[in-house]
Design a protein around this motif. Structure first.
Motif, PDB file in Angstrom:
ATOM      1  N   VAL A 117      10.881  -1.017   1.235  1.00  0.00           N
ATOM      2  CA  VAL A 117      11.080   0.386   0.840  1.00  0.00           C
ATOM      3  C   VAL A 117      12.549   0.823   0.949  1.00  0.00           C
ATOM      4  O   VAL A 117      12.912   1.854   0.401  1.00  0.00           O
ATOM      5  CB  VAL A 117      10.171   1.357   1.635  1.00  0.00           C
ATOM      6  CG1 VAL A 117       8.705   1.029   1.429  1.00  0.00           C
ATOM      7  CG2 VAL A 117      10.519   1.389   3.109  1.00  0.00           C
ATOM      8  N   ARG A 223       4.351  -6.062  -0.188  1.00  0.00           N
ATOM      9  CA  ARG A 223       3.789  -5.145  -1.187  1.00  0.00           C
ATOM     10  C   ARG A 223       3.744  -3.702  -0.694  1.00  0.00           C
ATOM     11  O   ARG A 223       3.068  -2.864  -1.290  1.00  0.00           O
ATOM     12  CB  ARG A 223       2.390  -5.621  -1.594  1.00  0.00           C
ATOM     13  CG  ARG A 223       2.478  -6.641  -2.709  1.00  0.00           C
ATOM     14  CD  ARG A 223       1.366  -7.630  -2.711  1.00  0.00           C
ATOM     15  NE  ARG A 223       1.669  -8.731  -3.623  1.00  0.00           N
ATOM     16  CZ  ARG A 223       2.491  -9.735  -3.339  1.00  0.00           C
ATOM     17  NH1 ARG A 223       3.101  -9.776  -2.174  1.00  0.00           N
ATOM     18  NH2 ARG A 223       2.720 -10.698  -4.215  1.00  0.00           N
ATOM     19  N   ALA A 224       4.447  -3.412   0.383  1.00  0.00           N
ATOM     20  CA  ALA A 224       4.476  -2.029   0.888  1.00  0.00           C
ATOM     21  C   ALA A 224       5.146  -1.137  -0.148  1.00  0.00           C
ATOM     22  O   ALA A 224       6.051  -1.554  -0.857  1.00  0.00           O
ATOM     23  CB  ALA A 224       5.257  -1.978   2.191  1.00  0.00           C
ATOM     24  N   ARG A 225       4.677   0.074  -0.264  1.00  0.00           N
ATOM     25  CA  ARG A 225       5.312   1.034  -1.173  1.00  0.00           C
ATOM     26  C   ARG A 225       5.083   2.441  -0.650  1.00  0.00           C
ATOM     27  O   ARG A 225       4.155   2.684   0.115  1.00  0.00           O
ATOM     28  CB  ARG A 225       4.770   0.883  -2.589  1.00  0.00           C
ATOM     29  CG  ARG A 225       3.291   1.168  -2.714  1.00  0.00           C
ATOM     30  CD  ARG A 225       2.880   1.253  -4.165  1.00  0.00           C
ATOM     31  NE  ARG A 225       2.536  -0.060  -4.685  1.00  0.00           N
ATOM     32  CZ  ARG A 225       2.074  -0.261  -5.912  1.00  0.00           C
ATOM     33  NH1 ARG A 225       1.953   0.737  -6.733  1.00  0.00           N
ATOM     34  NH2 ARG A 225       1.733  -1.459  -6.317  1.00  0.00           N
ATOM     35  N   GLY A 226       5.983   3.332  -1.056  1.00  0.00           N
ATOM     36  CA  GLY A 226       5.787   4.734  -0.701  1.00  0.00           C
ATOM     37  C   GLY A 226       6.447   5.144   0.607  1.00  0.00           C
ATOM     38  O   GLY A 226       5.881   5.948   1.347  1.00  0.00           O
ATOM     39  N   GLY A 227       7.597   4.574   0.908  1.00  0.00           N
ATOM     40  CA  GLY A 227       8.358   5.017   2.083  1.00  0.00           C
ATOM     41  C   GLY A 227       7.716   4.630   3.401  1.00  0.00           C
ATOM     42  O   GLY A 227       6.928   3.681   3.474  1.00  0.00           O
ATOM     43  N   THR A 228       8.042   5.407   4.446  1.00  0.00           N
ATOM     44  CA  THR A 228       7.600   5.032   5.789  1.00  0.00           C
ATOM     45  C   THR A 228       6.081   5.063   5.915  1.00  0.00           C
ATOM     46  O   THR A 228       5.493   4.263   6.649  1.00  0.00           O
ATOM     47  CB  THR A 228       8.210   5.976   6.844  1.00  0.00           C
ATOM     48  OG1 THR A 228       8.033   7.319   6.387  1.00  0.00           O
ATOM     49  CG2 THR A 228       9.680   5.707   7.039  1.00  0.00           C
ATOM     50  N   ALA A 229       5.432   5.985   5.201  1.00  0.00           N
ATOM     51  CA  ALA A 229       3.966   6.024   5.254  1.00  0.00           C
ATOM     52  C   ALA A 229       3.393   4.713   4.721  1.00  0.00           C
ATOM     53  O   ALA A 229       2.433   4.164   5.275  1.00  0.00           O
ATOM     54  CB  ALA A 229       3.450   7.201   4.431  1.00  0.00           C
ATOM     55  N   GLY A 230       4.018   4.197   3.675  1.00  0.00           N
ATOM     56  CA  GLY A 230       3.578   2.928   3.086  1.00  0.00           C
ATOM     57  C   GLY A 230       3.735   1.772   4.061  1.00  0.00           C
ATOM     58  O   GLY A 230       2.913   0.855   4.102  1.00  0.00           O
TER      59      GLY A 230
ATOM     60  N   SER B  28       4.142   5.694 -15.609  1.00  0.00           N
ATOM     61  CA  SER B  28       3.019   6.575 -15.928  1.00  0.00           C
ATOM     62  C   SER B  28       3.388   7.458 -17.128  1.00  0.00           C
ATOM     63  O   SER B  28       2.537   8.053 -17.764  1.00  0.00           O
ATOM     64  CB  SER B  28       2.665   7.424 -14.717  1.00  0.00           C
ATOM     65  OG  SER B  28       3.803   8.062 -14.234  1.00  0.00           O
TER      66      SER B  28
END
Lengths: 261, 257
Positions: A117, A223-230, B28
């Motif tokens: 990320v 395959r992590a995505r979406g910042g720290t939440a990811g 998208s």
């Protein structure tokens, strides 16, 4: 339901592809030795305390539970056999695998996820390096090499813990405990007349567990995505999927090894 | 076609370093729609535009980290999407990329970060690598003795950016890509980084593509500026043409800066 099956099939495909890419990238090219050494320390050496404690207390609990079951038959002397069979074949390998999946699997997924990320994986590629060769290969090799050794440490600690409890609380002399454990190992047989079958089971399983936990952790991290939440989601998924896969694999490996060994 | 569009580079000897031909990318929604751009050797092109207009995607296409849905991306004579993995890797050894957040490797020291590509390429001896890293850090106004041993987490934002640039230029690439090089920096540090980019262009004579929000800085350092809007170039030309543009969106963008 269909979407769930589809996503599992895609994840399985990704894991198999990563396994294939890892095998192709072996032994790891330039700088592989230094990277492997660093991971042997991170995966193996730093996991020793947690595995040691897990094995020690599991052995102690096993001895107490075994004494409860064996005492009505006046068979507390057999506590050593019970503990040896349980620890060497099952608990040592499985508990080490799960503990390492928790400690190291989470660490690998979080580290690779954070690299993903923050574009460090892209940076690796643009600098002419392959992320699989640089990041995955050393972690997988280190896990495959160290988890069997960690299982041995857990086995030993478990036997020591059980022996201490037996001697202190159950009135089983240390020598008697030792003899009972040796009897159990002999009863399970030797491969080639030399190598205890229990030991082979106890080493083959953690080798496979090491491969499973490291590949799955790398898969989720990459395959992590979406910042720290990811990164958090990847870490949780890595630990859960590795722990469950280890337990499932344990059943099938046990069946296979009971036929082969 | 917009009268401000000038698809040919200004250089008299336009050996093409990068060519995007009718490139379209859809996630998208449509991000880039039939975009074409030719960047000549030694030229500096700035790509500006609002957030989410596909500026960074353009850089990812050039690096081969992303494939277009249609169109062709040719970098230094190599069709990026048709190239083999080996050819693409070889091409990347001639490209330096400066990431928005620097993307320094957390576990490696500044020295190791800057030396990383040199070690990967394996063409220099260890002593040459040490000399090159020192030389590059000095070029970026960083004191090698002071920063070599520090970890990225111990550096300020501006220093991280400069180390990121040092890592990109250490292998002496022919093409430099910058993704928001001044984003998140205070005005003074931003000015320093812009001046450094200008100096690198003069000293290393590299082709540069700069993706940025900082239109004022880009008007100063770029040979040509491309303004992305709605998946296409609303403007493509030099700084004077952009300042004098009558195209409403371009005017609004320049005036907002």
């Amino acid at each position: 339901m269909r979407r769930l099956v589809q996503s599992w099939a895609l994840a399985l495909q990704d894991v198999l592809l990563l396994t294939w890419q890892t095998m192709r990238a072996l032994p790891g090219g330039r700088g592989a030795g230094a990277r492997l050494l660093a991971q042997l320390d991170a995966v193996g050496v730093q996991s020793v305390p947690i595995v040691l404690l897990t094995g020690l207390f599991t052995g102690m609990v096993l001895a107490l539970q075994a004494s409860v079951q064996l005492a009505p038959f006046g068979a507390t002397l057999f506590v050593g056999r019970f503990v040896a069979a349980s620890m060497l074949r099952e608990l040592g390998p499985v508990l080490s695998g799960i503990m390492v999946a928790g400690r190291v699997g989470a660490g690998i997924a979080a580290e690779l996820g954070a690299m993903k990320v923050t574009e460090q994986l892209d940076a690796l590629e643009t600098l002419g390096a392959e992320p699989v060769r640089v990041l995955v290969v050393p972690r997988v090799l280190a896990a495959a090499m160290t988890v069997p050794l960690l299982a041995l440490i857990a086995d030993t600690a478990g036997m020591v813990g059980a022996a201490l409890v037996s001697s202190a609380y159950l009135g089983v002399p240390l020598r008697a405990f030792q003899a009972a454990a040796a009897d159990q190992i002999a009863l399970d047989g030797f491969i080639g007349g030399v190598i205890p079958a229990d030991l082979v089971q106890g080493l083959v399983k953690p080798l496979i567990f090491g491969l499973i936990l490291s590949i799955l952790a790398c898969h989720h991290g990459l395959r992590a995505r979406g910042g720290t939440a990811g990164v958090g989601i990847a870490t949780t998924n890595a630990v859960v999927s590795a722990s469950i896969t280890i337990l499932i694999a344990d059943y099938f490996l046990t069946q296979l090894l009971l036929i082969l060994v | 076609m917009n009268p401000d569009h000038d698809m040919t580079p200004r250089s008299e000897t336009p050996r093409t370093a990068v060519e995007l031909a009718q490139v379209s990318v859809t996630f998208s929604r449509s991000v880039l729609n039939d975009v074409s751009l030719r960047v000549a050797d030694g030229e500096t092109v700035a790509v500006v535009g609002e957030s989410g207009t596909g500026k960074s995607t353009l850089l990812r296409l050039i690096l081969g980290l992303q494939s277009p849905d249609s169109g062709r991306v040719v970098v230094m004579g190599t069709d990026v999407n048709r190239a083999s993995t080996t050819d693409r890797r070889s091409l990347r050894t001639r490209i330096g990329m400066v990431f928005q957040g620097a993307a320094l490797f957390d576990s490696l020291s500044t020295f190791e970060n800057v030396a990383f590509a040199l070690r990967e390429h394996g063409t220099l001896s260890e002593s040459d690598i040490r000399a090159r890293v020192r030389e590059t850090l000095t070029l970026l106004d960083l004191d090698p003795d002071e920063v070599s041993g520090t970890l990225p987490a111990q550096l300020s934002g501006g220093m991280r950016k400069r180390v990121g640039i040092a890592r990109a230029v250490a292998p002496r690439p022919r093409l430099l890509l910058y993704d928001e090089p001044t984003a998140g920096l205070d005005p003074l540090t931003s000015e320093t980084v812009t001046a450094l980019m200008q100096r690198l262009q003069q000293e290393l004579h590299v082709t540069s593509i700069v993706v940025s929000h900082d239109i004022r800085a880009m008007l100063r350092i770029a040979d040509r500026i491309a303004l992305l809007h709605d998946g296409a170039f609303a403007f493509l030309g030099d700084a004077d043409a952009m300042r004098n543009s009558s195209e409403p969106y371009t005017r609004a963008f320049v005036e907002a800066a």
